[in-house]
Design an enzyme around this catalytic site. Structure first.
Site, PDB file in Angstrom:
ATOM      1  N   ARG A  24       0.898  -1.093   0.278  1.00  0.00           N
ATOM      2  CA  ARG A  24      -0.031  -0.022   0.265  1.00  0.00           C
ATOM      3  C   ARG A  24       0.859   1.143   0.107  1.00  0.00           C
ATOM      4  O   ARG A  24       0.406   2.690   0.156  1.00  0.00           O
ATOM      5  CB  ARG A  24      -0.983  -0.106   1.218  1.00  0.00           C
ATOM      6  N   HIS A  55       4.814 -11.468  -5.662  1.00  0.00           N
ATOM      7  CA  HIS A  55       4.058 -10.545  -6.276  1.00  0.00           C
ATOM      8  C   HIS A  55       4.228  -9.156  -6.162  1.00  0.00           C
ATOM      9  O   HIS A  55       4.428  -8.592  -5.039  1.00  0.00           O
ATOM     10  CB  HIS A  55       2.527 -10.946  -6.206  1.00  0.00           C
ATOM     11  N   TYR A  58       0.307  -4.071  -6.446  1.00  0.00           N
ATOM     12  CA  TYR A  58      -0.849  -3.691  -7.222  1.00  0.00           C
ATOM     13  C   TYR A  58      -0.879  -1.908  -7.450  1.00  0.00           C
ATOM     14  O   TYR A  58      -1.576  -1.619  -8.240  1.00  0.00           O
ATOM     15  CB  TYR A  58      -2.127  -4.120  -6.443  1.00  0.00           C
ATOM     16  N   HIS A  95       1.146  -7.632 -12.849  1.00  0.00           N
ATOM     17  CA  HIS A  95       0.112  -7.352 -13.835  1.00  0.00           C
ATOM     18  C   HIS A  95       0.490  -6.254 -14.813  1.00  0.00           C
ATOM     19  O   HIS A  95       1.270  -5.238 -14.470  1.00  0.00           O
ATOM     20  CB  HIS A  95      -1.125  -6.754 -12.964  1.00  0.00           C
ATOM     21  N   GLU A 132       1.804 -11.474 -15.752  1.00  0.00           N
ATOM     22  CA  GLU A 132       0.615 -12.315 -15.268  1.00  0.00           C
ATOM     23  C   GLU A 132      -0.549 -11.965 -16.141  1.00  0.00           C
ATOM     24  O   GLU A 132      -0.957 -10.775 -16.686  1.00  0.00           O
ATOM     25  CB  GLU A 132       0.155 -12.036 -13.817  1.00  0.00           C
ATOM     26  N   ASP A 165      -2.717 -17.236 -14.562  1.00  0.00           N
ATOM     27  CA  ASP A 165      -3.656 -17.248 -13.571  1.00  0.00           C
ATOM     28  C   ASP A 165      -4.966 -18.028 -14.117  1.00  0.00           C
ATOM     29  O   ASP A 165      -5.357 -17.419 -15.268  1.00  0.00           O
ATOM     30  CB  ASP A 165      -4.160 -15.996 -13.018  1.00  0.00           C
ATOM     31  N   HIS A 168      -8.180 -15.892 -14.186  1.00  0.00           N
ATOM     32  CA  HIS A 168      -8.108 -14.867 -15.232  1.00  0.00           C
ATOM     33  C   HIS A 168      -8.218 -15.398 -16.680  1.00  0.00           C
ATOM     34  O   HIS A 168      -8.739 -14.791 -17.564  1.00  0.00           O
ATOM     35  CB  HIS A 168      -6.723 -14.220 -15.053  1.00  0.00           C
ATOM     36  N   HIS A 202      -0.914 -19.387 -10.983  1.00  0.00           N
ATOM     37  CA  HIS A 202      -2.107 -19.006 -10.046  1.00  0.00           C
ATOM     38  C   HIS A 202      -3.016 -20.008 -10.381  1.00  0.00           C
ATOM     39  O   HIS A 202      -3.668 -19.868 -11.292  1.00  0.00           O
ATOM     40  CB  HIS A 202      -2.306 -17.536 -10.112  1.00  0.00           C
ATOM     41  N   ASP A 215     -12.573 -10.611 -12.247  1.00  0.00           N
ATOM     42  CA  ASP A 215     -11.574 -11.338 -11.395  1.00  0.00           C
ATOM     43  C   ASP A 215     -12.195 -11.469 -10.151  1.00  0.00           C
ATOM     44  O   ASP A 215     -11.885 -10.689  -8.976  1.00  0.00           O
ATOM     45  CB  ASP A 215     -10.389 -10.385 -11.538  1.00  0.00           C
ATOM     46  N   HIS A 217     -11.943 -15.001  -7.430  1.00  0.00           N
ATOM     47  CA  HIS A 217     -11.351 -16.238  -7.159  1.00  0.00           C
ATOM     48  C   HIS A 217     -12.497 -16.970  -6.286  1.00  0.00           C
ATOM     49  O   HIS A 217     -13.117 -16.464  -5.376  1.00  0.00           O
ATOM     50  CB  HIS A 217     -10.225 -16.255  -6.614  1.00  0.00           C
ATOM     51  N   GLU A 247      -4.351 -18.553  -4.423  1.00  0.00           N
ATOM     52  CA  GLU A 247      -4.951 -17.269  -4.257  1.00  0.00           C
ATOM     53  C   GLU A 247      -6.435 -17.311  -3.928  1.00  0.00           C
ATOM     54  O   GLU A 247      -7.133 -16.290  -4.037  1.00  0.00           O
ATOM     55  CB  GLU A 247      -4.661 -16.191  -5.348  1.00  0.00           C
TER      56      GLU A 247
END
Length: 268
Positions: A24, A55, A58, A95, A132, A165, A168, A202, A215, A217, A247
């Site tokens: 973050r 990873h 984001y 990503h 990814e 993934d 995805h 993933h 998206d 999961h 995930e």
């Protein structure tokens, strides 16, 4: 980071995925040298060394149209690659990026430029970038194999691979739920990307149907993809030694539950 290997061993994992920094924040605390050394030692002792994936944050958008965000994204990604190198982590998954209205062609060109800059700044680091595939929400790029093909051809670096993934893939319109669709999807992966570029998976079922571009999961075998695709994947000899990373929902309890399902599916 200090607890990642122990948590993986407690769950009976054969591979782990970690974050090497606060996801973050653009400017997190520097990596602790002693913790990095301990992680390398623990990961090697647990047999995770070749099966560890980090990873990326984001926040990172390698084709951001805002110059300030683009610069911060590139600097953050360089930092993540350097952290992986210090920790002995061989793969960094990211990503590809969101074109935020600039269009697919402009977005893909921007990602290529960013990757070239980042790889040049980390020359000599033994860390592979894994692009990814995405579900295709909003203006996210990477939901079509053509996008990933363009990126690989544009960057032309052996330090760039692919992480697939399953959620995805399905949400983007690749029908891996059926055997015929599974075979066709991976035939296209082979022809466009090369199977040697695929280095990790993933493993996630999908809450939404084929081609939904959503998206979300779901637990293995309980979503729209279903058990068949995962049974085929964990027994596919082409991917025998590839890290398969969960995930799925539910945190550690969910991971334990889904790992048990995957183990039952795998032929010994």
């Amino acid at each position: 980071m200090p607890n990642a290997v122990a948590q993986g061993l407690e769950l009976g994992c054969e591979a782990i995925q970690v974050f090497t920094r606060n996801q973050r924040q653009w400017f997190p605390k520097p990596l602790d040298i002693e913790q990095a050394a301990a992680f390398r030692l623990d990961a090697a002792g647990a047999g995770f060394h070749d099966g560890t994936v980090s990873h990326a944050s984001y926040l990172i958008n390698l084709c951001a149209t805002d110059p300030a965000i683009l610069e911060k994204s590139r600097m953050a990604f360089i930092d993540e690659l350097e952290r992986c190198a210090a920790l002995g982590i061989p793969y960094l998954c990211v990503h590809p990026g969101s074109h935020v209205g600039a269009g697919e062609d402009a977005g893909l060109a921007g990602i290529i430029e960013s990757l070239k800059e980042v790889l040049a700044a980390t020359r000599g680091k033994k860390v592979m970038v894994l692009l990814e595939n995405t579900a295709g929400q909003g203006t996210n790029l990477g939901h079509r194999l053509e996008h990933l093909e363009t990126l690989l051809k544009g960057v032309r670096s052996k330090r760039v691979g692919i992480c697939i993934d399953t959620c995805h893939f399905f949400a983007a319109g690749y029908d891996i739920a059926s055997k015929k669709g599974y075979d066709a999807a991976f035939l296209e992966v082979e022809s466009r990307l090369g199977l040697d570029r695929v280095r990790a998976f993933h493993l996630n079922d999908s809450k939404f149907p084929l081609g939904s571009r959503k998206d979300r999961h779901e637990h293995i075998g309980e979503g729209e993809i279903g058990a068949g695709a995962f049974r085929r994947l964990v027994n596919d000899p082409r991917f025998r030694d590839h890290p398969g990373l969960l995930e799925t929902p539910g945190g550690p309890e969910g991971y334990e539950r889904n790992l048990a399902v995957l183990r039952r599916m795998r032929k010994r």
